[in-house]
Design a protein around this motif. Structure first.
Motif, mmCIF file in Angstrom:
data_model
loop_
_atom_site.group_PDB
_atom_site.id
_atom_site.type_symbol
_atom_site.label_atom_id
_atom_site.label_comp_id
_atom_site.label_asym_id
_atom_site.label_seq_id
_atom_site.Cartn_x
_atom_site.Cartn_y
_atom_site.Cartn_z
ATOM 1 N N CYS A 121 0.804 -1.221 0.000
ATOM 2 C CA CYS A 121 0.000 0.000 0.000
ATOM 3 C C CYS A 121 0.837 1.270 0.000
ATOM 4 O O CYS A 121 0.344 2.329 -0.396
ATOM 5 C CB CYS A 121 -0.917 0.036 1.225
ATOM 6 N N GLN B 17 -5.577 4.546 6.451
ATOM 7 C CA GLN B 17 -6.710 4.656 5.533
ATOM 8 C C GLN B 17 -7.717 5.671 6.054
ATOM 9 O O GLN B 17 -8.300 6.445 5.285
ATOM 10 C CB GLN B 17 -7.371 3.292 5.338
ATOM 11 N N SER C 283 -8.956 9.108 4.208
ATOM 12 C CA SER C 283 -10.366 9.268 3.883
ATOM 13 C C SER C 283 -10.820 10.679 4.220
ATOM 14 O O SER C 283 -10.756 11.118 5.372
ATOM 15 C CB SER C 283 -11.206 8.255 4.668
#
Length: 275
Positions: free
Chosen positions: A45, A261, A265
């Protein structure tokens, strides 16, 4: 092998993956090798960069002992500048977390998100007598013991009773690579460190992780830091000690990924992060 020159230091690092840069800072008895299980997963990632701090791993020794984590942080910034990075996610373990705290206070616009694992408030937060005792103990250990002897003495205290034999052997192998210059520099930096006044100044999203059975920097320490950093979340890793990321890498990695994450966001950290 990747190296960069920072002033009179040669800094070695591991770099794998693609995506936003995630910089990993190891602890006092470790080096970039200790992040193997993190690099393996997180590289899917992120662009994962794990350095060997001055005096550790394959990096060169400083010409004179460092005495403050601020000095480590300044060297880290020069190192990251050499890699042409403009903004990073920063993950530090133990003394690496202390370095990360100084770094984010010196260069707040450079850090997107901060992860502090098994961090310490610094020995200067203790009473003078205990602080002096710890410094002398660390200096004496690295002067009179071989790295292998030091690892044999220290590693059991870094792990929980649940740690596998494989984890124990790997931790001992990595710690047996410590060198006096690096170990002394961290010992002096811990002696001078009291970061209590820095925590309230941290404005970036922060995840604090601690092994449930950490005897070196117990959960009680992480709770104090968590209360001082307004935009922070505290997660404990069950049945792990100070080296929680090595004992339970899957759970540790999932906490890191979920947190980052959440940060990405909508460009902000959400307090409702599940753990």
């Amino acid at each position: 092998m990747p190296y960069v020159q920072v002033d009179d230091l040669t800094i070695h690092y591991e770099r794998e993956g693609k995506g936003a840069p995630l910089v990993l800072l190891h602890g006092m008895g470790n080096n970039s090798q200790s992040w193997g299980k993190q690099i393996e997963v997180l590289k899917k990632c992120y662009t994962v960069i794990a350095w060997d701090a001055p005096g550790y791993g394959k990096s060169s020794d400083p010409s004179k002992d460092l005495t403050q984590f601020k000095e480590f942080a300044i060297i880290l910034k020069k190192f990251l500048d050499k890699l042409n990075l403009e903004k990073v996610h920063l993950l530090g373990h133990s003394m690496g977390a202390a370095t990360a705290i100084d770094f984010v206070n010196l260069y707040p616009c450079f850090v997107e998100a901060l992860i502090l694992a098994d961090t310490t408030r610094g020995s200067a937060a203790l009473n003078d007598e205990e602080n002096e005792r710890r410094l002398n103990s660390r200096l004496s250990s690295i002067e009179r013991m071989s790295p292998e002897e030091l690892a044999k003495q220290r590693v059991p205290n870094l792990l929980s009773p649940y740690a596998s034999e494989e984890v124990r052997n790997q931790a001992a192998y990595i710690m047996s690579q410590v060198r006096p210059a690096g170990y002394r520099s961290v010992a002096y930096s811990l002696y001078h460190a009291d970061q209590m006044n820095l925590y309230p100044q941290i404005n970036v999203p922060t995840l604090i992780i601690c092994g449930e059975e950490d005897k070196v920097t117990p959960v009680s320490e992480s709770k104090i830091i968590h209360k001082k950093i307004s935009n922070s979340e505290l997660v404990t890793i069950p049945k792990t000690g100070h080296l929680c990321y090595q004992e339970e890498p899957a759970l540790f990695n999932s906490c890191v990924i979920q947190f980052l994450q959440e940060c990405q966001s909508d460009g902000k950290y959400k307090k409702e992060m599940k753990t």
